[in-house]
Design an enzyme around this catalytic site. Structure first.
Site, PDB file in Angstrom:
ATOM      1  N   GLU A 148      92.382 -98.549 -31.922  1.00 16.47           N
ATOM      2  CA  GLU A 148      91.696 -98.274 -33.194  1.00 16.47           C
ATOM      3  C   GLU A 148      91.193 -99.547 -33.878  1.00 16.47           C
ATOM      4  OE1 GLU A 148      94.548 -95.917 -35.341  1.00 16.47           O
ATOM      5  OE2 GLU A 148      94.242 -94.170 -34.095  1.00 16.47           O
ATOM      6  N   GLU A 319      93.568 -89.010 -29.328  1.00 16.64           N
ATOM      7  CA  GLU A 319      94.659 -88.567 -30.193  1.00 16.64           C
ATOM      8  C   GLU A 319      94.136 -87.381 -30.987  1.00 16.64           C
ATOM      9  OE1 GLU A 319      96.153 -91.739 -32.674  1.00 16.64           O
ATOM     10  OE2 GLU A 319      96.250 -93.167 -31.036  1.00 16.64           O
ATOM     11  N   TRP A 327      99.963 -89.649 -43.505  1.00 15.23           N
ATOM     12  CA  TRP A 327      99.275 -90.763 -44.171  1.00 15.23           C
ATOM     13  C   TRP A 327      98.191 -90.362 -45.159  1.00 15.23           C
ATOM     14  CZ3 TRP A 327      94.379 -89.981 -42.408  1.00 15.23           C
ATOM     15  CH2 TRP A 327      94.216 -89.469 -41.115  1.00 15.23           C
ATOM     16  N   HIS A 370     105.128 -87.736 -39.153  1.00 15.34           N
ATOM     17  CA  HIS A 370     103.953 -87.354 -38.366  1.00 15.34           C
ATOM     18  C   HIS A 370     104.419 -86.420 -37.246  1.00 15.34           C
ATOM     19  CE1 HIS A 370     100.441 -87.513 -35.861  1.00 15.34           C
ATOM     20  NE2 HIS A 370      99.830 -88.391 -36.620  1.00 15.34           N
TER      21      HIS A 370
END
Ligand SMILES: [Zn+2]
Ligand SMILES: [Zn+2]
Ligand SMILES: [Zn+2]
Lengths: 622, 622, 622
Positions: A148, A319, A327, A370
């Site tokens: 990322e 992903e 988040w 998460h």
């Protein structure tokens, strides 16, 4: 360019997070669930190289073997997004600085400056070492480089290291400081320089910096990401035949993804529909509320199409959100069916693989809220159950090549930077302008391709949109002129030179139209059109000998046409946009299929995928 | 004090931005358009002194000659608002620091600290050199010193240089540290100092600093601007007989304009009605929407009247917006007719000259979206066309002296600083309080004069308002006591000593009234009056032997009177204000002319100018 | 634990602010007004120790004597909240740093870092010197240590000094860096450390830091306050038999008040009902408007009950607002009767003493707009008059011991820190969750006790609430298991280990319930219940074999029961909460007395105090 394989599923896995005793069981469960791919290693540097030059290969060797022998194809990652703490002792100045002039510290991730030559060498070093060890490993079927890029505002750094690198970059671009002064227009406020090393980064100026200065800093910053990635590709490519990829994010526009993606084989992205709706969408609260459990019905599709272009046809989701994330400002659970719908939609847009993040929810550290496919205690999560069922559906998916869309939009990262540098109105945003048009086309039921500004041709299409383009290149203008179907330009297209000046003959750089003035509009103050809809945010005053297709109530020309070119003098709202698109489709003989509310279709090889985001329904229709 | 010349128009021009080959044509077009004045040079330092001590006079000599010989009167500027980059090598600590403690960098403009002695010497040096060269040039008819002092928050600097200068300033003011401790009340939180150089600037304290400390910093900062300007005046005055001026901005209150303007001959200001409405007005969105193409109907008038006072009767508009600007949150185009209306309004308030910014729109650098009289390609802009027509109207304008207004308001910069230091309510703002009263008087059709707190007398007037005055001087109290007509005081008038303490006998420092407590009010919670209207934001509890003219519904006294003095115990809303002004006018025998909506009149020598902002109409009526 | 004395009043006084000639008169007026206590000295360091080691005792000796001989009991303060300016020359690095990485400067108060060993020694030194001089003085009846710890965000410091102290603290806690890496889960993003001194403070990280890291920093910071206070207690205790106390603030939760209060004899707090409503309440504007002159009807009561727990039964109000303050966004005057009501309410909750801040309004420095009992000119203020009348009522107050409440809530400071570190939703706040439940109990007319998480038992109660508890201790779990009446748990209770990980067997750490997923909710998106009310902000998905008492409309279990334990899976809104409390009371045979609007009652030894905040009425009813 073609999809060459049947759609596959995968998952992100962190063997270093779990006792080795459960790896084999995890691998077996992945296979049983119908997963084919497993990504590992992208945050494991501190466990691979525990001290400088001291490597612990055992666990990683065994992890790869365990996963591979279970039948999984492994995506190995270079762990350069998370250099270990000891790296800072070797390179104390490797941290990026924020726009307020403060170094950003160790303790999370992406703690490096793309401009730092020493760290770039370290990244190449660990990449080479990993490539040497695993490049020919038959289990390793793809390599992810870093993780990322640009996430957490890490493309732009205002460090002394970046300042020095910027000087070299400027010297390469301009050759002499006199040329820079001339092309930036530094005469304007006595901003002339005598030497490149006098130039500051464009933060903390008394008032706004010269836009040419700011724009070059944006280009420079993007180029640092490109160079960082290229150095790793150069190191890895000779060591492996597996495919190289990177996982991009949603609505990260600080670097040019086409440039970064050029030496890679596949583009992938990390798709978090609910998180992105909450934390980076321009939608209003009513929209967010209505879509809080399904996400924006166009946001994923746009990125699918964008990254398909970045990957020159080859792209994955690396992903995908399988449940609540940790988040965003609010983190609801997806509605039942949405995890399936999102995956199917990706395949319908041509994805080869959809991987989920992550296998088992981590009970520790930053992402402990998460969701994964498994709960922290190893039980299947809701998302895990939905994915298990989805895997059984994969056979029904079409494996054919995705046909080109009849409609395309040019997306240009430099234009994003330019209009951030010079918005002229608090509301102006290039991504939003492009996305608005994209959404209009999707409401019309049209499949859309994204084109880079460097496209060699527009292909076999009926409509090509080039909204808000910062600056023409001769090449792009030539491609457009050779295109025999309709190109729709404006607003703001071609309004600056590459040096960030108003062109001598005024925008948009097309003969027969002159934009003589521009005004921007309060949100309460759209320019009403004679027919339905209005212009918002941006409106140009033009003198022209083109045919005026439509005027506003106050008589200002709004849509102009000459030959194959249309020009829009303002930013249409949804009503105007729908009307204009309908008219363009009719003229082009392009069949529309109006999609109301949250319904969307995506045309595939045979038939289409029909989706309704709000009701979470998705089905393939021949 | 009188207008001595017929109204004239002018323009700002940057010969260094354009090829020398077009200067003569530009000059001729200016003259043909009816312009008399041209301002040059204020950002040209890097092209005049290309390296320290190395001057390029040729281009500037020729530019002045070209403009002058075309018949234009030239305003020459000292370029000290934009020191060249090489200046920072000579004075690396010359940059101002922001309140967060960061140096503000080179790359835009106004990049200097008023406290920096070295830079002040450089500013004097270039001023002297320019004065020596052009002071007796017959084409140079006025001199502008620097540009827009204080713009971009540049009055206040928190640099080490400023800290040292503050110590000297304090030592001059207090003589001994014991005196400072005593007068600041440093006993309060053990804030006693042993030496001046222990005193920090009042930023980044744990909680709020001592208001006496903060107030002295504000006075100090203003005095630095005064001293910087005075040094340049001292350098230039012996070298020229032309008039000296500075161009102030709208609603910049960080320095005392009366003090800065004292050694200058003329006050001028830069009037951007649409930009100011969007970026520095307290009006709500509905108001801004309604006036987005015309501006606030009172904002320009207020500044015209303010700067007429600063210029002791002599004032100009040196920059007027001719079209959309580039720097506000939204930048619409002015309605047709507004450029004319704004200019006429300025003349009606006594302006000698109205100049427009700028001649030709610059295609490069920071202001490339700022309209000029010409487009970047040299064609007339909309504003340029309107100004051409206006020039032909100038003969119809009255050239007579502006008569004094019957009504005046005292405006005191120190009060602005004081109530920023100690607002006591998030909504309290001195400028807004004064401007509210000004607007009420304008709605009543009254011409208004602004008076400095140092006025020797209130002149031949019927009503003088002194709202929100921080601290009485004996002089001002004496002037008021000698005034035989009505003075209206309060709220908050005279509520502190010069040392920023509550006076021993409590505010307002007038015998027979004691403000025993103060409360501030949420926006939803006004104090309703028995008749129309209410008090907002601020309400005082008083004990008094004055006559109570009016009470609130809850019986608190609201308006008090004794002899020639009225006292208001709170901040009236528009309804109450209109009612009170009507009553005062009736008592004073002052004729009102109620102006509804966006209509305004300005009384001139013969008759008046009638304007309607929303409809853009303006006409002179005998 | 019992109230041993008749309710008394007092006042805060600053003899150093006033001429010595008026002290005796001030003292006499205090006595005549019915005040028994006077607090002095807490900001007087610069006047006591004028230079390092040079003391001026005369004025303080005389002040104590004057006050004491007038019959007042003196609370002496250690002046460590305001070290003199010379202290910074001795300890240049003693200032705290803010989260942006900037030292906070001298010029107000609380300008010290709790971690600074040198300053801690200085604080002990001045405390010892004061204790030696006045510890046995018969007029000194209590000692205040420092002033309002943590006010103005002073608990958390990001200085190099704090960083070093944090390393030692971590080494003490973890023993080895490997243990820390393991317990923090540093493997997650290659965050492993090789040595404690590599660890940064958790500010300015690229994205969020590890929650274990952030949580330990919060614990460390709290422990620094505890240690600072303890060092002063250790110095003072041997020197005096008078009681030691500290004055806490409202809604300051950065340090653990139970820990700080442990070595002190009495807890006191500074109650500013109107200021707190405006500057630290979560209430909406409509609520704030309605209560702008009376304050939140539950905020004071909550803190009374909280600090009664901190003081192990013994507590005072040390500062109560007597009129408008100077520091909130809006500062209205209290409604007539409120000063009395607030004081009576404090006594009804068991306060031994209520002191007012301050005697005479200071005309200088930071608080010159803060009302006192006297105006700056020495006249009685409105508040002063109300207090004079109140003093005459004191005899009617019950002096009996406050009976324990039937209902209690566990309040845990660590949970506040944990959920600030990991809110999972922008709206989640632990204080707000606890306060919501407290308000529900108060609307039911119930008296409430607050319990620390370290309580040895829950006592003789019917209902104990433990909402949002970060992490179980074995001790607390044991106390709960031994409790034979009802405990109400959730939401989010027991959801993390002490190391800030998800427990192995998933939350809430009770057999028979597993929280398998969590979602958080936009404000527009509550989970509707089948009966009245809804869940907001937070909702858990559970698998359970407990009895499901209630389900949401979408069938998710909402209230669960097994034996003496209830578990709530979400955050109830007021409607749901009122309904659930009513049901619990009915089951427990607990009499409710529903309080509508702003009415509240507080049960005392005989009868109760009935109050209506909006109408300012308060009366004791047998
Ligand atoms: Zn990710
Ligand atoms: Zn200007
Ligand atoms: Zn206090």
């Amino acid at each position: 360019m073609a999809r060459t394989r049947k759609p596959e599923l995968g998952v992100c896995y962190y063997p270093e997070h779990w006792p080795e005793t459960i790896w084999a069981d995890d691998a077996q469960r992945m296979v049983e669930m119908g997963l084919s791919w497993v990504r590992i290693g992208e945050f494991a540097w501190s466990r691979i190289e525990t001290e400088p030059g001291q490597f612990e290969w055992g666990w990683l060797d065994r992890a790869i073997k365990t996963l591979g022998q279970a039948g999984l194809k492994v995506i190995m990652s270079t762990p350069t997004a998370t250099p270990p703490r000891w790296m800072l002792d070797r390179h104390p100045d490797m941290l990026a600085w924020d726009a307020a002039g403060r170094p950003r510290t160790f303790g999370s991730r992406r703690h490096y400056d793309f401009s730092h030559a020493g760290y770039r060498d370290e990244a190449v070093r660990i990449t080479s070492i990993l490539g040497s060890r695993y490049g020919r490993d038959p289990h390793i079927r793809a390599w992810q480089l870093d993780n990322e890029y640009g996430c957490h505002d890490t493309t732009l750094s205002y460090s002394p290291v970046a300042r020095n690198a910027f000087h070299s970059w400027l010297e390469d671009r301009y050759g002499s400081i006199d040329a820079l002064n001339e092309r930036w227009g530094n005469v304007f406020w006595s901003m002339d320089y005598q030497a490149f090393d006098q130039i500051e980064l464009p933060n903390l100026t008394v008032t706004e910096p010269n836009p040419s200065h700011a724009m070059d800093f944006r280009r420079f910053a993007s180029d640092q990401v490109v160079a960082f990635n290229q150095a790793k590709v150069d190191a890895l490519r000779p060591l492996t035949d597996a495919e190289l990829l990177h996982n991009y994010m949603g609505r990260i526009t600080d670097f040019d993804h086409f440039d970064v993606g050029q030496p890679l084989d596949i583009a992938t992205w990390d798709s978090y529909p609910l998180g992105f709706l909450e934390d980076r969408s321009d939608r209003d609260d009513a929209f967010k509320y209505a879509h809080m459990r399904c996400g924006d019905p166009d946001f994923q599709a746009f990125h699918h199409d964008l990254y398909r272009a970045v990957g020159r046809g080859r792209w994955w989701v690396l992903e995908q959100q399988p449940g609540p994330v940790n988040w965003a400002p609010h983190n609801p659970a997806p509605a039942p069916g949405m995890v399936r719908l999102w995956a199917l939609e990706a395949f319908a847009h041509g994805a080869e693989v959809v991987c989920f993040f992550r296998w088992r929810q981590a009970p520790f550290a930053q992402e402990q809220n998460h969701a994964g496919l498994l709960r922290p205690d190893g039980e299947l999560s809701e998302g895990g159950r939905e994915i298990t069922a989805l895997a059984a559906e994969l056979d029904r998916l079409p494996g054919d090549e995705l046909p080109p869309a009849r409609v395309a939009i040019v997306f240009d990262y430099a234009s994003q930077w330019a209009w951030e540098v010079q918005p002229q109105d608090r509301q102006f945003d290039y991504f939003r302008l492009v996305f608005d048009i994209y959404c209009g086309l999707r409401r019309a039921g049209l499949a859309v391709d994204i084109l880079p500004p460097s496209a060699n041709n527009f292909g076999d299409r009926d409509l090509v949109f080039i909204p808000g383009l910062f600056a023409w290149t001769d090449a792009l203008r030539g491609v457009m002129q050779n295109f025999t179907e309709r190109t729709i330009l404006g607003p703001r297209t071609g309004s600056r030179t590459e040096d960030f000046s108003v062109p001598d003959d005024l925008p948009p750089g097309l003969s027969g139209i002159t934009v003589s003035a521009v005004e921007t509009l309060r949100p309460e103050a759209p320019i009403e059109l004679a027919e339905a809809g209005s212009l918002q945010i941006w409106s140009e005053q033009v003198s022209t000998d083109w045919v005026v297709l439509e005027r506003a109530l106050d008589d200002r020309p709004v849509r102009l046409r000459q030959g194959t070119l249309d020009y829009w003098t303002g930013w249409p709202d949804a009503k105007a946009l729908d009307r204009w698109i309908a008219q363009l489709c009719e003229e082009a003989g392009l069949a529309m299929a109006h999609q109301s509310g949250s319904r969307r279709i995506q045309r595939i090889a045979q038939g289409h995928l029909a989706m309704d985001y709000i009701t979470s329904q998705a089905s393939f229709i021949e």
